[in-house]
Design a protein around this motif. Structure first.
Motif, PDB file in Angstrom:
ATOM      1  N   SER A  27      44.977 -61.009  74.909  1.00 57.30           N
ATOM      2  CA  SER A  27      45.188 -60.958  76.361  1.00 57.30           C
ATOM      3  C   SER A  27      44.008 -60.320  77.081  1.00 57.30           C
ATOM      4  N   ASP A  28      43.485 -59.252  76.489  1.00 59.50           N
ATOM      5  CA  ASP A  28      42.339 -58.574  77.101  1.00 59.50           C
ATOM      6  C   ASP A  28      41.106 -59.478  77.078  1.00 59.50           C
ATOM      7  N   LEU A  29      40.883 -60.164  75.966  1.00 60.35           N
ATOM      8  CA  LEU A  29      39.733 -61.059  75.866  1.00 60.35           C
ATOM      9  C   LEU A  29      39.894 -62.240  76.819  1.00 60.35           C
ATOM     10  N   LEU A  30      41.133 -62.744  76.959  1.00 57.41           N
ATOM     11  CA  LEU A  30      41.368 -63.844  77.887  1.00 57.41           C
ATOM     12  C   LEU A  30      41.083 -63.406  79.326  1.00 57.41           C
ATOM     13  N   ALA A  31      41.428 -62.177  79.668  1.00 55.36           N
ATOM     14  CA  ALA A  31      41.127 -61.654  81.007  1.00 55.36           C
ATOM     15  C   ALA A  31      39.624 -61.623  81.242  1.00 55.36           C
ATOM     16  N   PHE A  32      38.857 -61.274  80.194  1.00 54.31           N
ATOM     17  CA  PHE A  32      37.394 -61.296  80.286  1.00 54.31           C
ATOM     18  C   PHE A  32      36.904 -62.713  80.557  1.00 54.31           C
ATOM     19  N   PHE A  33      37.490 -63.690  79.874  1.00 54.41           N
ATOM     20  CA  PHE A  33      37.130 -65.093  80.107  1.00 54.41           C
ATOM     21  C   PHE A  33      37.446 -65.502  81.541  1.00 54.41           C
ATOM     22  N   HIS A  34      38.574 -65.049  82.038  1.00 58.29           N
ATOM     23  CA  HIS A  34      38.942 -65.400  83.411  1.00 58.29           C
ATOM     24  C   HIS A  34      37.931 -64.839  84.404  1.00 58.29           C
ATOM     25  N   ASP A  35      37.445 -63.638  84.143  1.00 58.79           N
ATOM     26  CA  ASP A  35      36.424 -63.055  85.025  1.00 58.79           C
ATOM     27  C   ASP A  35      35.147 -63.886  84.993  1.00 58.79           C
ATOM     28  N   ARG A  36      34.748 -64.317  83.792  1.00 53.84           N
ATOM     29  CA  ARG A  36      33.530 -65.144  83.677  1.00 53.84           C
ATOM     30  C   ARG A  36      33.754 -66.506  84.334  1.00 53.84           C
ATOM     31  N   TRP A  79      43.113 -69.721  69.493  1.00 51.99           N
ATOM     32  CA  TRP A  79      41.838 -69.676  68.761  1.00 51.99           C
ATOM     33  C   TRP A  79      41.401 -68.238  68.520  1.00 51.99           C
ATOM     34  N   PHE A  80      41.607 -67.370  69.509  1.00 58.10           N
ATOM     35  CA  PHE A  80      41.232 -65.964  69.340  1.00 58.10           C
ATOM     36  C   PHE A  80      41.988 -65.363  68.158  1.00 58.10           C
ATOM     37  N   GLY A  81      43.280 -65.648  68.092  1.00 58.65           N
ATOM     38  CA  GLY A  81      44.091 -65.103  67.010  1.00 58.65           C
ATOM     39  C   GLY A  81      43.663 -65.615  65.646  1.00 58.65           C
ATOM     40  N   LYS A  82      43.305 -66.887  65.570  1.00 63.19           N
ATOM     41  CA  LYS A  82      42.859 -67.456  64.293  1.00 63.19           C
ATOM     42  C   LYS A  82      41.503 -66.893  63.878  1.00 63.19           C
ATOM     43  N   ALA A  83      40.664 -66.583  64.878  1.00 60.88           N
ATOM     44  CA  ALA A  83      39.341 -66.045  64.568  1.00 60.88           C
ATOM     45  C   ALA A  83      39.422 -64.613  64.082  1.00 60.88           C
ATOM     46  N   ASN A  84      40.315 -63.821  64.696  1.00 57.45           N
ATOM     47  CA  ASN A  84      40.424 -62.405  64.322  1.00 57.45           C
ATOM     48  C   ASN A  84      41.807 -61.906  64.723  1.00 57.45           C
ATOM     49  N   ALA A  85      42.632 -61.637  63.735  1.00 55.32           N
ATOM     50  CA  ALA A  85      44.019 -61.254  64.014  1.00 55.32           C
ATOM     51  C   ALA A  85      44.115 -59.897  64.697  1.00 55.32           C
ATOM     52  N   GLU A  86      43.047 -59.094  64.644  1.00 55.71           N
ATOM     53  CA  GLU A  86      43.092 -57.751  65.213  1.00 55.71           C
ATOM     54  C   GLU A  86      42.705 -57.712  66.687  1.00 55.71           C
ATOM     55  N   VAL A  87      42.245 -58.824  67.224  1.00 49.21           N
ATOM     56  CA  VAL A  87      41.747 -58.815  68.597  1.00 49.21           C
ATOM     57  C   VAL A  87      42.905 -58.793  69.593  1.00 49.21           C
ATOM     58  N   ASP A  88      42.705 -58.105  70.721  1.00 48.54           N
ATOM     59  CA  ASP A  88      43.663 -58.136  71.818  1.00 48.54           C
ATOM     60  C   ASP A  88      43.381 -59.411  72.621  1.00 48.54           C
ATOM     61  N   THR A 135      35.362 -62.379  69.481  1.00 47.18           N
ATOM     62  CA  THR A 135      36.540 -61.720  68.905  1.00 47.18           C
ATOM     63  C   THR A 135      36.131 -60.564  68.002  1.00 47.18           C
ATOM     64  N   GLY A 136      35.022 -60.720  67.297  1.00 48.48           N
ATOM     65  CA  GLY A 136      34.562 -59.645  66.425  1.00 48.48           C
ATOM     66  C   GLY A 136      34.227 -58.382  67.200  1.00 48.48           C
ATOM     67  N   PHE A 137      33.407 -58.528  68.225  1.00 48.40           N
ATOM     68  CA  PHE A 137      33.005 -57.351  68.996  1.00 48.40           C
ATOM     69  C   PHE A 137      34.165 -56.807  69.830  1.00 48.40           C
ATOM     70  N   TRP A 138      35.084 -57.685  70.217  1.00 45.90           N
ATOM     71  CA  TRP A 138      36.264 -57.198  70.948  1.00 45.90           C
ATOM     72  C   TRP A 138      37.139 -56.354  70.023  1.00 45.90           C
ATOM     73  N   ALA A 139      37.257 -56.791  68.775  1.00 46.57           N
ATOM     74  CA  ALA A 139      38.112 -56.072  67.836  1.00 46.57           C
ATOM     75  C   ALA A 139      37.576 -54.679  67.525  1.00 46.57           C
ATOM     76  N   ILE A 140      36.258 -54.487  67.582  1.00 44.23           N
ATOM     77  CA  ILE A 140      35.691 -53.154  67.297  1.00 44.23           C
ATOM     78  C   ILE A 140      35.371 -52.414  68.593  1.00 44.23           C
ATOM     79  N   ASP A 141      35.878 -52.939  69.709  1.00 42.79           N
ATOM     80  CA  ASP A 141      35.754 -52.292  71.020  1.00 42.79           C
ATOM     81  C   ASP A 141      34.299 -52.120  71.457  1.00 42.79           C
ATOM     82  N   GLU A 142      33.488 -53.125  71.194  1.00 44.60           N
ATOM     83  CA  GLU A 142      32.097 -53.161  71.681  1.00 44.60           C
ATOM     84  C   GLU A 142      32.032 -54.191  72.804  1.00 44.60           C
TER      85      GLU A 142
END
Length: 686
Positions: free
Chosen positions: A513-522, A502-511, A461-468
């Motif tokens: 849906s986008d991170l979940l799509a990444f999980f689905h790909d993995r 859990w993503f939202g609780k870890a970092n409120a700034e994270v997208d 969530t941290g790296f997703w929030a800073i677009d890394e």
């Protein structure tokens, strides 16, 4: 058909580069020979620290004659077009042929390229290979321009057939190819000539060189195991170290030594790591106690004193190394005793994790908060999970982990035990990094699972929030590995988790849906490796609850198994037929046929039977879906196969009677609704 033998003899090559170098030599030479028109029956590449070897069997003697015909412009074409054709072929006007064509006369260029002898082709290919060899690192020496991983001394290159051996005439930066090589640097350094691969391998063995790296590895392992067994001890397996050591010696001689009593109290992982990293020693343990009590070093030569002098020298260096390790260990224990494990980790507040994500200390605080949230879901005590998260990274400030970073987590457990922290906390210190790779064990102890999940989710969530985010093959922060770790933790432990929450609780700034799509790909990659079709995964991911990975996998496994049956495949075809007819009718009529099917308008027995089958299936599928009994869901779906087949065989949906047509379209809608309640079957291929 001759055989080809190539040896590139140099100073000692780094062991880590030898395996790749063997493959590169084989590929570059064989590709070059084939491209030039030669063929061969078999090729093998071998290496020792001082030589790269390629042996080819059944090489053709020469490349074939080639005749090429190229059609050109018409004879009455503009002169610039004819001039361009001449330039492209390298011919003159008087060398062109004029031939009749359907549209008149045209020019043809006919070129003949005679075959070349194998020796000439080998010389060209090998010189090109040597000059362009893809070493990770290379060097120049003397006044020449040639680059090689270490100074190249000689080139052996011979073609052997029934008439004998022939040296391939070639030269690279003044190094002339020949039929000469040398044996072991110390035990048999003299030069000798060879006539082919069998002669070469036999003479090398006599000159104390084992050519095959796998044979050297097998010898090392066999001899070391026997030595340990004779003392009632066990050799600790390390395949990576075995491969590396086999690349360090040409004539392996295993020697068994004892670790001094002063160091036997060190954690076994410390002894193993220190001996492996600093001296390439294998560890030897006492199977009764699990304690590391000895080591095996591999010499590169036989000695008159059977290795006694070599062992003494190694023991002297080992004692110095282990004295350092003991000093680190004792200092760390004193720190833990006086300041506690949290005190050891206090300095993490001054260590930058990432310039946009703050310090390691701030990260520990985030992991602690998230571990407390996750704990109830995994069956852990929130207080224990929070305590474990607070100290899990503390060993990063220890002297031992500073010296041996690969011991992070492992040392944390030892320090937690010395601080008398609960067993679950100590285990979480060790296990929260896991799993690191696809074959690593997955933690199952609840506190360890909570902290491991919190650690990885905070990273993601941290790296997703800073677009890394990972791009292409680049993933500098190992985010794909972290996501796979979360997936395996969830699935192995059967967790019913709302990942987006859990993503939202870890970092409120994270997208989320986008991170979940990444999980689905993995997840697709992970399940594909287990034989689950990607379209099956897509079909279940389209359903509600796609952030519950355990639910997704349960659905996918049930649907995948169903599709492997005749009922499954045929039902899918029936569904697609119904969906296609219905979709076309809705587009044509501009209405949605989604309710109102009534059995009183049924005209055919198959139509009435389908109504009854859909009623029964609907009544059973609803409760089964609620209970997540997907096997039962699929069993009910299978009962629809026969009535749907019979319906389409007996009935024309688009009846001339408007009422009957509408009723039948609404009946198809029921088929669609029931099937789509299980998975989005429109995403299935075929």
């Amino acid at each position: 058909m001759p055989d080809l033998l190539i040896e590139l003899f140099s100073e000692e090559m780094p062991a880590r580069m030898q395996g790749r170098a063997r493959e590169d030599l084989k590929k570059l030479v064989t590709d070059g020979l084939v491209e030039a028109g030669l063929t061969y029956a078999h090729a093998q590449a071998l290496s020792t620290p001082r030589r790269l070897v390629l042996a080819l069997e059944g090489l053709t003697k020469e490349s074939p004659n080639l005749r090429e015909e190229r059609k050109g412009p018409k004879t009455d074409a503009p002169q610039p077009a004819i001039d361009g054709f001449l330039r492209s072929t390298g011919l003159s006007m008087d060398q062109l042929e004029v031939r009749d064509d359907k549209k008149g006369q045209v020019y043809f260029a006919v070129t003949e390229k005679p075959g070349r002898p194998a020796a000439e082709i080998v010389a060209d290919v090998l010189e090109r290979t040597i000059r362009n060899f893809p070493w990770p690192k290379s060097m120049r020496w003397g006044s020449g321009s040639l680059r090689w991983v270490r100074p190249l001394h000689s080139i052996l290159c011979i073609l052997t057939d029934e008439a004998g051996a022939e040296v391939v005439p070639m030269s690279v930066d003044g190094i002339e190819a020949g039929n000469i090589t040398r044996g072991h640097r110390f035990m048999a350094p003299d030069a000798f000539a060879v006539t082919g691969f069998d002669d070469y391998a036999a003479k090398l063995k006599a000159a104390k060189v084992v050519l095959d790296s796998e044979e050297r590895a097998a010898t090392i392992w066999h001899d070391a195991q026997n030595m340990a067994f004779a003392r009632g001890l066990e050799l600790v397996e390390d395949k990576g170290l075995l491969t590396e050591v086999a690349g360090l010696v040409e004539w392996p001689v295993a020697l068994l030594g004892d670790i001094a009593d002063d160091f036997l109290g060190l954690p076994p992982e410390v002894l193993q790591t220190s001996m492996k990293e600093h001296q390439k020693f294998f560890s030897v343990k006492n199977p009764k106690t699990g304690r590391i009590e000895g080591f095996v070093t591999v010499a590169n030569r036989e000695t008159a004193d059977n290795g006694e002098t070599i062992l003494k020298g190694n023991l002297k260096v080992l004692s110095a190394r282990l004295s350092d390790a003991k000093f680190f260990w004792e200092n760390d224990l004193r720190t833990v005793k006086s300041e506690g494990l949290e005190g050891m980790g206090a300095g993490l507040a001054n260590v930058t994790f990432h310039n946009k994500l703050g310090s390691q200390g701030a990260r520990v605080e985030r992991i602690e908060a998230l571990a407390r949230e996750i704990a109830p879901v995994v069956g852990a005590s929130p207080d224990l999970a929070a305590e474990a998260a607070r100290v899990a990274k503390s060993d990063l400030r220890s002297e031992m982990v500073y010296e041996f970073p690969e011991l992070q987590g492992i040392m944390g457990r030892y320090y937690a035990k010395s601080a008398n922290l609960p067993e679950a906390v100590a285990d979480a210190c060790r296990d929260h990094y896991a799993p690191l790779g696809p074959s690593d064990d997955v933690p199952t102890e609840p506190v360890s699972v909570a902290v491991a999940l919190a650690d990885k989710i905070d990273t993601l969530t941290g790296f997703w929030a800073i677009d890394e985010k990972p791009t292409g093959s680049k993933d500098p922060f190992a985010l794909r590995r972290a996501a796979l770790g979360v997936i395996r933790l969830v699935l192995v432990n059967g967790l019913r988790a709302n990942l987006a929450n859990w993503f939202g609780k870890a970092n409120a700034e994270v997208d989320a849906s986008d991170l979940l799509a990444f999980f689905h790909d993995r997840l697709k990659v992970f399940l594909r490796d287990q034989g689950v079709r990607h379209d099956v995964i897509d079909a279940v991911l389209a359903m509600e609850g796609a952030d519950d990975l355990t639910l997704v996998v349960k659905r996918a496994e049930a649907l995948g198994a169903f599709l492997k049956t005749d009922d499954g495949e045929n039902l899918i075809q029936g569904f697609k037929r119904a969906n296609n007819i219905l979709t076309q009718a809705e587009e044509k009529d501009g209405v949605e046929y989604s309710f109102g099917a009534d059995p009183k308008f049924a005209e055919d027995d198959s139509e009435k039977a389908l109504f009854a089958a859909l009623d029964a299936a609907e009544a059973a599928i609803g409760p089964a879906l609620k209970a997540e009994d997907f096997a039962a869901v699929m069993a009910e779906m299978a009962t629809l196969r026969a009535p749907i087949d019979a319906f389409f065989t007996a009935v024309q949906v688009n009846s001339d009677n408007a009422i009957v047509r509408r009723n039948r379209l609404n009946l198809l809608s029921r088929i669609r609704q029931i099937c789509l309640s299980v998975a989005d079957l429109t995403k299935l291929e075929g």
